[in-house]
Design a protein around this motif. Structure first.
Motif, mmCIF file in Angstrom:
data_model
loop_
_atom_site.group_PDB
_atom_site.id
_atom_site.type_symbol
_atom_site.label_atom_id
_atom_site.label_comp_id
_atom_site.label_asym_id
_atom_site.label_seq_id
_atom_site.Cartn_x
_atom_site.Cartn_y
_atom_site.Cartn_z
ATOM 1 N N ARG A 29 7.361 3.066 2.529
ATOM 2 C CA ARG A 29 5.912 2.845 2.608
ATOM 3 C C ARG A 29 5.197 3.528 1.435
ATOM 4 O O ARG A 29 4.351 2.941 0.775
ATOM 5 C CB ARG A 29 5.410 3.391 3.935
ATOM 6 C CG ARG A 29 3.881 3.421 4.093
ATOM 7 C CD ARG A 29 3.343 2.081 4.498
ATOM 8 N NE ARG A 29 2.070 2.193 5.180
ATOM 9 C CZ ARG A 29 1.009 1.431 4.921
ATOM 10 N NH1 ARG A 29 1.081 0.512 3.980
ATOM 11 N NH2 ARG A 29 -0.098 1.580 5.613
ATOM 12 N N THR A 85 5.351 1.852 -2.065
ATOM 13 C CA THR A 85 4.630 0.614 -2.369
ATOM 14 C C THR A 85 3.455 0.858 -3.305
ATOM 15 O O THR A 85 3.041 -0.059 -4.024
ATOM 16 C CB THR A 85 4.105 -0.042 -1.073
ATOM 17 O OG1 THR A 85 3.198 0.868 -0.418
ATOM 18 C CG2 THR A 85 5.257 -0.382 -0.140
ATOM 19 N N ASP A 86 2.907 2.082 -3.330
ATOM 20 C CA ASP A 86 1.770 2.363 -4.205
ATOM 21 C C ASP A 86 1.675 3.872 -4.435
ATOM 22 O O ASP A 86 0.837 4.557 -3.849
ATOM 23 C CB ASP A 86 0.466 1.850 -3.572
ATOM 24 C CG ASP A 86 -0.674 1.772 -4.584
ATOM 25 O OD1 ASP A 86 -0.589 2.460 -5.615
ATOM 26 O OD2 ASP A 86 -1.640 1.023 -4.334
ATOM 27 N N GLY A 144 0.447 5.562 -6.833
ATOM 28 C CA GLY A 144 -0.859 5.986 -7.318
ATOM 29 C C GLY A 144 -1.852 6.182 -6.189
ATOM 30 O O GLY A 144 -2.640 7.137 -6.174
ATOM 31 N N ALA A 145 -1.825 5.269 -5.210
ATOM 32 C CA ALA A 145 -2.721 5.387 -4.062
ATOM 33 C C ALA A 145 -2.382 6.628 -3.240
ATOM 34 O O ALA A 145 -3.283 7.297 -2.701
ATOM 35 C CB ALA A 145 -2.627 4.142 -3.193
ATOM 36 N N PRO A 199 -2.760 -1.919 3.399
ATOM 37 C CA PRO A 199 -2.108 -1.388 2.191
ATOM 38 C C PRO A 199 -2.659 0.002 1.875
ATOM 39 O O PRO A 199 -3.797 0.328 2.215
ATOM 40 C CB PRO A 199 -2.505 -2.391 1.100
ATOM 41 C CG PRO A 199 -2.984 -3.602 1.821
ATOM 42 C CD PRO A 199 -3.535 -3.140 3.133
ATOM 43 N N LEU A 200 -1.859 0.810 1.231
ATOM 44 C CA LEU A 200 -2.299 2.163 0.907
ATOM 45 C C LEU A 200 -3.541 2.169 0.028
ATOM 46 O O LEU A 200 -4.400 3.040 0.148
ATOM 47 C CB LEU A 200 -1.167 2.925 0.218
ATOM 48 C CG LEU A 200 0.072 3.201 1.082
ATOM 49 C CD1 LEU A 200 1.146 3.890 0.261
ATOM 50 C CD2 LEU A 200 -0.300 4.074 2.284
ATOM 51 N N ALA A 201 -3.646 1.177 -0.847
ATOM 52 C CA ALA A 201 -4.829 1.106 -1.712
ATOM 53 C C ALA A 201 -6.098 0.899 -0.894
ATOM 54 O O ALA A 201 -7.172 1.415 -1.234
ATOM 55 C CB ALA A 201 -4.661 -0.021 -2.724
ATOM 56 N N ARG A 202 -5.990 0.153 0.200
ATOM 57 C CA ARG A 202 -7.164 -0.076 1.047
ATOM 58 C C ARG A 202 -7.579 1.229 1.732
ATOM 59 O O ARG A 202 -8.781 1.524 1.835
ATOM 60 C CB ARG A 202 -6.847 -1.148 2.082
ATOM 61 C CG ARG A 202 -8.005 -1.431 3.041
ATOM 62 C CD ARG A 202 -7.684 -2.568 3.981
ATOM 63 N NE ARG A 202 -8.749 -2.750 4.962
ATOM 64 C CZ ARG A 202 -8.713 -3.657 5.950
ATOM 65 N NH1 ARG A 202 -7.673 -4.472 6.056
ATOM 66 N NH2 ARG A 202 -9.717 -3.741 6.806
ATOM 67 N N ARG A 214 -7.025 4.209 0.583
ATOM 68 C CA ARG A 214 -7.604 5.026 -0.479
ATOM 69 C C ARG A 214 -9.043 4.624 -0.767
ATOM 70 O O ARG A 214 -9.944 5.466 -0.876
ATOM 71 C CB ARG A 214 -6.738 4.885 -1.728
ATOM 72 C CG ARG A 214 -7.152 5.701 -2.955
ATOM 73 C CD ARG A 214 -8.020 4.950 -3.961
ATOM 74 N NE ARG A 214 -7.642 3.591 -4.179
ATOM 75 C CZ ARG A 214 -6.638 3.195 -4.991
ATOM 76 N NH1 ARG A 214 -5.901 4.069 -5.643
ATOM 77 N NH2 ARG A 214 -6.405 1.902 -5.161
#
Length: 977
Positions: A414, A417-418, A420-421, A451-454, A456
């Motif tokens: 998990r 997947t990102d 940076g986030a 998603p992790l970006a969301r 963040r």
């Protein structure tokens, strides 16, 4: 008989077995001192430095463990054959199957004893047992003689040294073998009781081994069975980080062989204090075989009606956990004595979690060695030092550890997947372990939809970040609220108003400016530090990012009303303005900023001398610059220009050119149409900053605009200042005559107004202009006159500047360069006394150049390196000047390659700044460096570039040097045809 749980063998670094040993527990091994010296091939005098190898033959150990003599663990053989013991500390944990030896002081004459050793003539992979009879003490040394009772069996011999000597069942270890005479079938042991008198680690191990026997002999401690209601919780599966803290705590605990073992872990809520204590308790459990307990003292349990556990209830709970069902005799003192008896006679680990105060836990603490107490609290329990406690203040994680924790909770797939986030999320969590766990738990439960970006992006947009840091009944807000609830009225007021302060550390004076009653500020500050709601950073306060948000949240709830918040913000802004104005007046007493704070401030920093003023500006730089955002938030627009204006001289000294320009431009925008005098002042500051940045046209426009206002307002001194400053700018633009005219006119105006400071500044600038034109004699005349005026007004910094420039001029004179060195040394003394690091660095660099010309190259290189370090630290625009000196010195040493690199680096600074004099000198030196490498054609290009610049600058000496360089390059070129 089984020795395998505590018996070890000791070998040299190559693996050759040199003797045996006894495991004491806590990663300590007892053996003979001569076994260690044999293994390391050293003499016996001092504790040897080096590692031997220790093996545990009776365990599933994967291999040997390195070990070295521990502190307090060396007793070599003396002249009278006494001693011969060493205690080794393993560099890695002992194998799981190892157990401490059952040490005993109860040897008896005539008893049959056994030892286990590794004779050299036998298979070294396995040892052998040998038995003997205790004869008694011989030689008056404390050694005990053993006689072999068999006529033909295996005897104690070489290879048994250091091995434990025990009874027939292996249940008591009396000592270690120190000497064996195989031919006489005699050997000697060194008894444990004697070793314990000399070596503290053995003394502690002997005391620990005696506890089970003591407990069995004391009826009052006989048990119906241990209570289990306060057992230590299971260790945390995904425990992350704190390696440094664990190592530090473990080392301190194991090094303590004398006093009670009490360690406190303090810090704000959410740092993971309890998790650390539980994890450490599990790690140390083998050293404390009588049990591990955790008692929650409930200092911060949620609920306004809740009260922490009383001392009496805590004692009853602990006694029940260890003695079964103690009678509640209603006497706390008697209960405390009973509990301390338990701690003394057993080896327990007790975690006193969530302590409310020293008063609550004082009766729960041991007075003797034996058990280990770990206290966790949000409060700093400084009183624990009286009991010999070792405090540890826990801090938030760093970024890498925060990422590891988040990854441990959500899983690597998990998190991967990102990445940076993930870093953004932990940053928005303030690197607070509990906040990271909460957000990670939410992220783990929303695998498909989020998603992790969301996550963040949602955190970044949240106006109430604390509201999002919640999962079930667990929330960061609730954790902070319990701490806030423990504060009194003055402490709450200060805490919530600290939320208004710009992010960064806060001085005690600034904190006092926030509260209505400045006299109560010190006590309020102490309370906030004690409750771990602010960190004490050496007399300055720091508020965690999430606590700052919580403070603002409490401000809105407990002190509603924007106007009230605006009033507090204005008080803080005006404090910073008042302090900055006071510091500026100290730095430039002849040119104070025309401003004054609105109210009187009860507590201002002491900035009455130059060093203190500069130190204050350096400490408050970030806060002062961030005040603009606070001023804009509350519509207090005047502070957007007033504070940067007060910082002007400091920003110039610190070479903060880009920062200064940005602050002045923002201030100028805010002042337009509101305060014409402020517009002029900011244009004046911008003019100087633009000049340093190489924006000469912008500099001249800004200075001219400022002069126009000052003239119209009848402010003749300020107008003349602008004329003097514009002279240097005109010179940079190529208007040599105009530059001199401006400075001469300014000097005349200053003399007419009897302004000695202005006249001295104008003379200094004229001296600089003469130096740039190569007129060294006139430069010295002008600088001498300026020096006299600066002395008359007692302005030591002006004195230092004049001496520095005089040193430069003398350095450039063919016949007077030796005079420059003592003059520059005097300038250094003045700069250092004034605390002007930038001026000091410039002067050191100029002295390095003079030393190089004098042929004192080693001294010159040393001085130049110091100058480069200071100029890098201060981000000074003079850094490339120091690079030129470094390059020249390298060329004199024949290192033309390094010189070339230094010069190209200098040109990268000079060219964007349009510093043509520096460019000319760099091209000239680069020509010499290239010629020294045999690259004549490239050198010729650089010499001609230098000649062009010097010609445009009308610098006679420079033109002559460039022509000489050109001729040298032409002579080095191969002949045509």
């Amino acid at each position: 008989m089984n020795f395998t749980r505590w018996s070890v063998r000791v070998g040299d670094p190559d693996g050759t077995i040199c003797g045996a040993g006894v495991y004491l527990g806590r990663d300590l091994v007892l053996t003979c001192a001569h076994v260690v010296t044999d293994a390391l091939r050293v003499g016996p005098a001092d504790a040897p430095v080096g590692h031997v190898l220790v093996e545990f033959p009776g365990t599933a150990s994967p291999g040997p463990v390195a070990a070295a003599v521990t502190e307090g663990g060396w007793w070599p053989v003396g002249a009278r054959q006494e001693g011969d013991a060493a205690v080794l500390r393993l560099t890695a944990p002992a194998p799981a199957g190892a157990a401490p030896a059952p040490l005993s002081a109860n040897w008896r004459r005539g008893e049959t004893v056994w030892a286990y050793g590794y004779p050299r003539h036998r298979d070294l992979s396995a040892g052998v047992h040998a038995s003997a009879t205790v004869t008694g003490e011989t030689m008056g040394t404390g050694w005990i003689q053993l006689n072999d009772r068999h006529g033909n069996g295996v005897e104690i011999q070489q290879g048994f040294s250091g091995g434990g000597v025990c009874d027939a069942d292996g249940g008591q270890v009396f000592g270690i073998v120190v000497l064996a005479l195989r031919a006489e079938r005699m050997s000697w042991l060194l008894p444990v009781e004697l070793i314990a008198e000399r070596l503290p680690p053995v003394r502690e191990a002997l005391a620990a081994a005696a506890i089970p026997g003591q407990r069995a002999a004391e009826p009052e401690l006989e048990l119906d069975g241990l209570g289990t209601s306060y057992e230590l919780p299971a260790d945390i599966r995904d425990f992350t980080g704190r390696a440094r803290e664990i190592a530090e705590l473990t080392e301190r605990i194991r090094e303590n062989t004398v006093g009670p073992a009490i360690h406190s872990i303090a810090g704000m809520g959410g740092l993971g204090k309890t998790k650390l204590a539980v994890h450490l308790a599990h790690k140390l459990a083998p050293d404390y075989p009588d049990g591990q307990l955790l008692l929650d003292l409930e200092a911060h349990k949620a609920g306004a009606e809740h009260r922490p556990l009383t001392t009496e209830h805590a004692l009853l709970a602990l006694l029940q956990a260890t003695l079964g069902k103690p009678q509640n005799i209603g006497d706390v003192t008697r209960l405390g004595r009973m509990w301390r008896d338990v701690l003394r006679r057993r080896r327990l680990i007790v975690v006193l979690d969530n302590a409310a105060s020293h008063e609550q836990i004082a009766a729960l603490l041991p007075e003797h060695p034996g058990s280990l107490i770990l206290v966790t609290s949000r409060r700093r329990l400084d009183e624990l030092g009286v009991e010999g406690a070792v405090p540890m203040a826990l801090e938030e994680f760093d970024e890498e550890t925060s990422v590891r924790l988040f990854t441990a909770v959500v899983g690597e797939a998990r998190a991967g997947t990102d990445p940076g986030a993930v870093r953004d999320i932990v940053r928005l969590c303030g690197y607070l372990p509990l906040a990271i766990r909460v957000k990670a738990a939410l992220a783990k439960g929303r695998q498909r939809r989020y998603p992790l970006a969301r996550i963040r992006d949602e955190m970044a947009r949240e106006t109430d970040r604390l509201k999002g840091l919640r999962v079930g009944d667990l929330s960061i807000n609730a954790v902070f609220s319990t701490s806030y609830g423990h504060l009194g009225a003055h402490e709450r007021e200060l805490f919530r108003r600290l939320g208004l302060h710009p992010p960064g550390s806060v001085s005690l004076e600034a904190a006092a400016a926030l509260v209505d009653d400045a006299g109560a500020a010190d006590d309020a500050i102490d309370a906030l530090i004690t409750e771990s709601l602010v960190d004490d950073e050496g007399g300055r306060l720091r508020l965690h990012d999430l606590l700052r948000e919580f403070a603002r949240e409490r401000l809105a709830a407990d002190e509603p009303g924007w106007e009230r918040h605006r009033e507090v913000a204005e008080r803080l802004l005006d404090f910073y303005l008042a302090a900055a104005l006071a510091a500026q007046r100290t730095l430039v007493p002849a040119r104070p900023v025309a401003d004054s704070p609105d109210p009187e401030h009860a507590r201002l920093p002491d900035v009455c001398d130059r060093k203190a003023a500069l130190a204050w500006f350096r400490a408050e730089r970030e806060n002062l610059l961030r005040c603009a955002a606070l001023a804009e938030e509350f519509g207090l627009t005047s502070y957007v220009w007033r504070i940067p204006r007060a910082m002007g001289h400091f920003l110039a000294l610190a070479s903060e050119t880009d920062v200064a320009i940005k602050a002045y431009q923002a201030g100028l925008t805010a002042a337009r149409g509101r305060d014409r005098r402020a517009e002029a002042d900011l244009n004046a500051l911008l003019g100087e900053a633009y000049r340093v940045a190489g924006r000469q046209d912008d500099a001249l426009r800004a200075l001219s605009a400022a002069r126009e206002f000052y003239e119209g307002a009848g402010e003749r001194v300020a107008a003349a200042d602008m004329l003097s400053r514009s002279g240097y700018v005109r010179h940079n633009l190529g208007d040599r005559d105009g530059a001199v005219d401006d400075c001469e006119r300014a000097r005349s105006e200053f003399i007419e107004m009897a302004d000695l400071f202005g006249a001295a500044e104008a003379l200094y600038t004229l001296g600089m202009l003469c130096r740039l034109r190569g007129d060294h004699s006139q430069a010295l005349v002008r600088l001498s006159a300026a020096l006299d005026l600066f002395d008359r007004i007692d302005y030591s910094l002006g004195h230092a500047r004049c001496l520095n420039l005089m040193g430069v001029v003398l350095r450039l004179s063919d016949d007077r360069h030796l005079e420059a060195i003592p003059i520059l040394e005097r300038a250094e003394e003045l700069y250092e006394a004034a605390g002007d690091i930038r001026g000091l660095a410039h002067t050191i660099n100029n002295r390095a150049s003079a030393l190089g010309i004098a042929g004192r190259i080693d001294e010159a290189v040393s001085a130049n390196e110091r100058a480069l370090e200071l100029l890098r630290r201060t981000r000074s625009f003079a850094y490339p000047d120091a690079l030129l000196v470094a390059a020249d010195l390298r060329s004199r040493q024949g290192d033309h390659g390094t010189a070339e690199r230094r010069l190209r680096e200098a040109l990268a600074y000079y060219q964007p700044a349009q510093a043509r004099f520096g460019q000319a000198r760099a091209h000239l030196l680069l020509s010499a460096a290239l010629l020294g490498q045999g690259r004549a054609e490239e050198a010729l290009v650089q010499a001609r570039e230098s000649l062009t610049l010097y010609t445009e600058l009308e610098t006679g000496n420079g033109v002559r040097q460039a022509k000489a360089a050109e001729a040298a390059c032409l002579a080095a070129l191969p002949a045509a045809g």
